[in-house]
Scaffold this active site. Structure first.
Site, mmCIF file in Angstrom:
data_model
loop_
_atom_site.group_PDB
_atom_site.id
_atom_site.type_symbol
_atom_site.label_atom_id
_atom_site.label_comp_id
_atom_site.label_asym_id
_atom_site.label_seq_id
_atom_site.Cartn_x
_atom_site.Cartn_y
_atom_site.Cartn_z
ATOM 1 N N HIS A 270 0.841 -1.198 0.000
ATOM 2 C CA HIS A 270 0.000 0.000 0.000
ATOM 3 C C HIS A 270 0.869 1.239 0.000
ATOM 4 O O HIS A 270 1.922 1.259 0.636
ATOM 5 C CB HIS A 270 -0.916 0.015 1.230
ATOM 6 C CG HIS A 270 -2.069 0.944 1.047
ATOM 7 N ND1 HIS A 270 -1.974 2.285 1.331
ATOM 8 C CD2 HIS A 270 -3.312 0.727 0.559
ATOM 9 C CE1 HIS A 270 -3.137 2.850 1.031
ATOM 10 N NE2 HIS A 270 -3.961 1.942 0.568
ATOM 11 N N ASP A 327 -7.841 -5.658 0.198
ATOM 12 C CA ASP A 327 -8.334 -6.617 -0.796
ATOM 13 C C ASP A 327 -7.945 -8.059 -0.491
ATOM 14 O O ASP A 327 -8.447 -8.974 -1.127
ATOM 15 C CB ASP A 327 -7.788 -6.248 -2.186
ATOM 16 C CG ASP A 327 -8.358 -4.933 -2.676
ATOM 17 O OD1 ASP A 327 -9.562 -4.723 -2.484
ATOM 18 O OD2 ASP A 327 -7.604 -4.112 -3.226
HETATM 19 N N1 CMC Z 1 3.967 -7.621 -4.849
HETATM 20 C C1 CMC Z 1 5.290 -7.586 -5.105
HETATM 21 N N2 CMC Z 1 6.042 -6.486 -4.980
HETATM 22 C C2 CMC Z 1 5.437 -5.359 -4.601
HETATM 23 C C3 CMC Z 1 4.056 -5.326 -4.311
HETATM 24 C C4 CMC Z 1 3.326 -6.520 -4.446
HETATM 25 N N3 CMC Z 1 2.020 -6.559 -4.183
HETATM 26 N N4 CMC Z 1 3.701 -4.079 -3.956
HETATM 27 C C5 CMC Z 1 4.827 -3.344 -4.012
HETATM 28 N N5 CMC Z 1 5.884 -4.127 -4.384
HETATM 29 C C6 CMC Z 1 7.289 -3.712 -4.498
HETATM 30 C C7 CMC Z 1 7.509 -2.875 -5.727
HETATM 31 O O1 CMC Z 1 7.840 -3.685 -6.815
HETATM 32 C C8 CMC Z 1 8.634 -1.979 -5.285
HETATM 33 O O2 CMC Z 1 9.820 -2.719 -5.275
HETATM 34 P P1 CMC Z 1 11.240 -1.988 -5.644
HETATM 35 O O3 CMC Z 1 11.401 -0.889 -4.654
HETATM 36 O O4 CMC Z 1 12.256 -3.067 -5.526
HETATM 37 O O5 CMC Z 1 11.073 -1.477 -7.049
HETATM 38 C C9 CMC Z 1 8.304 -1.721 -3.820
HETATM 39 O O6 CMC Z 1 7.544 -2.857 -3.386
HETATM 40 C C10 CMC Z 1 7.517 -0.443 -3.582
HETATM 41 O O7 CMC Z 1 6.291 -0.541 -4.329
HETATM 42 P P2 CMC Z 1 5.668 0.573 -5.237
HETATM 43 O O8 CMC Z 1 5.188 -0.071 -6.495
HETATM 44 O O9 CMC Z 1 6.572 1.748 -5.327
HETATM 45 O O10 CMC Z 1 4.442 0.958 -4.348
HETATM 46 P P3 CMC Z 1 3.267 1.926 -4.769
HETATM 47 O O11 CMC Z 1 2.956 2.709 -3.577
HETATM 48 O O12 CMC Z 1 3.568 2.664 -6.024
HETATM 49 O O13 CMC Z 1 2.071 0.908 -5.131
HETATM 50 C C11 CMC Z 1 0.323 -0.653 -4.796
HETATM 51 C C12 CMC Z 1 1.098 0.528 -4.208
HETATM 52 C C13 CMC Z 1 -0.834 -0.960 -3.885
HETATM 53 C C14 CMC Z 1 -0.212 -0.259 -6.181
HETATM 54 C C15 CMC Z 1 1.258 -1.866 -4.912
HETATM 55 O O14 CMC Z 1 1.683 -2.259 -3.634
HETATM 56 C C16 CMC Z 1 0.629 -3.032 -5.642
HETATM 57 O O15 CMC Z 1 0.689 -3.095 -6.868
HETATM 58 N N6 CMC Z 1 -0.009 -4.010 -4.911
HETATM 59 C C17 CMC Z 1 -0.716 -5.097 -5.559
HETATM 60 C C18 CMC Z 1 -2.089 -4.641 -6.034
HETATM 61 C C19 CMC Z 1 -3.025 -4.377 -4.887
HETATM 62 O O16 CMC Z 1 -3.161 -5.183 -3.967
HETATM 63 N N7 CMC Z 1 -3.739 -3.229 -4.950
HETATM 64 C C20 CMC Z 1 -4.734 -2.856 -3.941
HETATM 65 C C21 CMC Z 1 -4.278 -1.687 -3.121
HETATM 66 S S1 CMC Z 1 -5.252 -1.373 -1.650
HETATM 67 C C22 CMC Z 1 -6.864 -1.021 -2.160
HETATM 68 C C23 CMC Z 1 -6.980 -0.094 -3.324
HETATM 69 O O17 CMC Z 1 -6.386 0.980 -3.365
HETATM 70 O O18 CMC Z 1 -7.734 -0.409 -4.231
#
Ligand code: CMC
Length: 392
Positions: A270, A327
């Site tokens: 998140h 989720d």
């Molecule tokens: N699985 C694997 N790696 C992950 C995940 C994940 N679910 N989430 C983040 N990471 C990694 C990401 O690859 C990055 O790694 P690095 O620093 O080595 O490049 C690091 O963790 C930081 O992540 P980020 O992508 O910069 O985080 P963000 O704040 O941009 O994205 C997120 C947040 C929720 C989109 C992301 O965590 C994600 O894609 N999660 C899976 C989808 C999900 O469950 N979404 C629902 C979110 S909560 C309810 C909603 O908003 O709808």
């Protein structure tokens, strides 16, 4: 034009001032208008929570009765809207139907001037809350080829939705207190979450002074993506793959860690929570007690626990502070209620509607609101020469 600071994904940009929802991501705190999410999830109805978000305070009995009455009066769709339903192919995604129908409502529902006075806004808010639910259930009925059920005026919000989903002519669906409570809790937990992607979209559209319906149908579209509301479907698909033997939980985790796979662990991570998502904590507990009370065993719950365990004991996830989000366990609850997986994101949308309405109102009430208009860092050609087609 001065130097522009790039903030990828707006991770460190405050886009507005807002008095609606408070999150402390370090401590896992979530409050609507100051009221802790734990209290609302356990003790408040979804509609009472919606009133808290939209109008700023928990309603007294008179306000609650008055708003319920408005919802009841506005729960049915204009007859002409039926033609829109009929025009969708039967396999249309329910999110596409929902966003299109909310856009269309603007033409069928209230005239635009209604939004400008408080009573008109109250009615428009009630109408949207009631009709989002009706549209969602009707899109499911059309999809499975059953007649659309009318809302029942004697039922509370969650029960009425279940009735429209699962009743058939001459046989009313009977819900249980556990199911109604679980659905109500699901909706309360999704009702707002400050500047997430869909709510920021609603605010952005609203900042151009677009009407409530246009702004909210844009929010529905933003919610659809798998990184946002679509993740609740993604979680169940992942758990089903593990159940069906395509991967063990460990193999799935390894796949996620292998960057080349492009696979993310759905329901994990998140932007704001760097510790547990308080909504996930509540839903995990609720999933467990609900299945117990209903005497259901769902192998997906055990698999979810196993995947969570495997992730939380893995350095990849702990070093990045990735924990289950809202989720991760919500789908188990929706499955137990009998909601089909392709309706999961629509369920999120029904839940998020109060938040979207509250944010639209906050933007629209601000006379000094500037239009949202971020800047960019241009990376294209500096100057290109125009050449006639024969020379290209
Ligand atoms: N699985 C694997 N790696 C992950 C995940 C994940 N679910 N989430 C983040 N990471 C990694 C990401 O690859 C990055 O790694 P690095 O620093 O080595 O490049 C690091 O963790 C930081 O992540 P980020 O992508 O910069 O985080 P963000 O704040 O941009 O994205 C997120 C947040 C929720 C989109 C992301 O965590 C994600 O894609 N999660 C899976 C989808 C999900 O469950 N979404 C629902 C979110 S909560 C309810 C909603 O908003 O709808």
């Amino acid at each position: 034009t001065g130097l522009i600071t790039l903030d990828d994904g707006y991770a460190n940009t405050g886009s507005c001032r807002s008095a609606i929802t408070f999150i402390d991501g370090e401590q896992g705190i979530l409050r609507y208008r100051g009221v802790p999410i734990e209290d609302l999830a356990e003790r408040s109805s979804f509609i009472e929570t919606a009133e808290l978000l939209i109008f700023g305070e928990l309603p007294d009995t008179e306000q609650r009765d008055d708003f319920r009455h408005l919802l009841t009066e506005n729960s049915w769709l204009h007859r002409d809207m039926r033609d829109h339903f009929d025009a969708f192919p039967t396999n249309a995604h329910p999110m596409s139907i929902l966003s299109a129908m909310i856009s269309a409502l603007q033409s069928h529902d209230l005239p635009e001037h209604h939004f400008t006075d408080e009573n008109g806004f109250r009615e428009a808010a009630a109408s949207l809350l009631a009709k989002t639910r009706t549209i969602a259930a009707a899109s499911y009925k059309s999809h499975i080829g059953q007649p659309i059920m009318y809302p029942r005026y004697d039922l509370p919000y969650a029960e009425n939705f279940l009735h429209m989903m699962f009743s058939v002519p001459y046989r009313d669906y009977e819900t249980t207190p556990e199911v109604a409570h679980a659905l109500n809790m699901f909706l309360v937990l999704h009702a707002d979450h400050e500047q997430n992607c869909s709510t920021s979209t609603v605010r952005m559209v609203a900042s151009s002074r677009a009407n409530l319906y246009a702004s909210i149908s844009s929010g529905v579209n933003a919610l659809w993506g798998p990184l946002h509301g679509g993740a609740n479907m993604g979680v169940i698909e992942m758990l089903e793959q593990i159940r069906d033997g395509s991967w063990t939980p460990r193999q799935y985790i390894d796949r996620v860690k292998d960057r080349r796979s492009g696979v993310k662990l759905m329901g994990f991570g998140h932007r704001v929570y760097r510790n547990f998502d308080p909504r996930a904590r509540i839903l995990k507990e609720a999933a467990h007690s609900m299945l117990d009370a209903m005497h259901i065993t769902d192998p997906l719950l055990d698999i979810a626990r196993e995947v969570e365990q495997a992730a939380l004991s893995d350095d990849y996830f702990t070093s990045r502070r990735l924990y289950p989000n809202v989720d991760f366990y919500s789908g188990i609850i929706l499955r137990a209620i009998g909601i089909p997986v392709d309706m999961f994101t629509v369920m999120f949308a029904i839940g998020r509607t109060p938040g979207w309405i509250a944010h639209w109102k906050e933007v629209s009430d601000n006379q000094r609101q500037r239009i949202y208009r971020p800047r960019q860092i241009y990376t294209g050609e500096n100057l290109s020469e125009w050449r006639p087609r024969a020379e290209r």
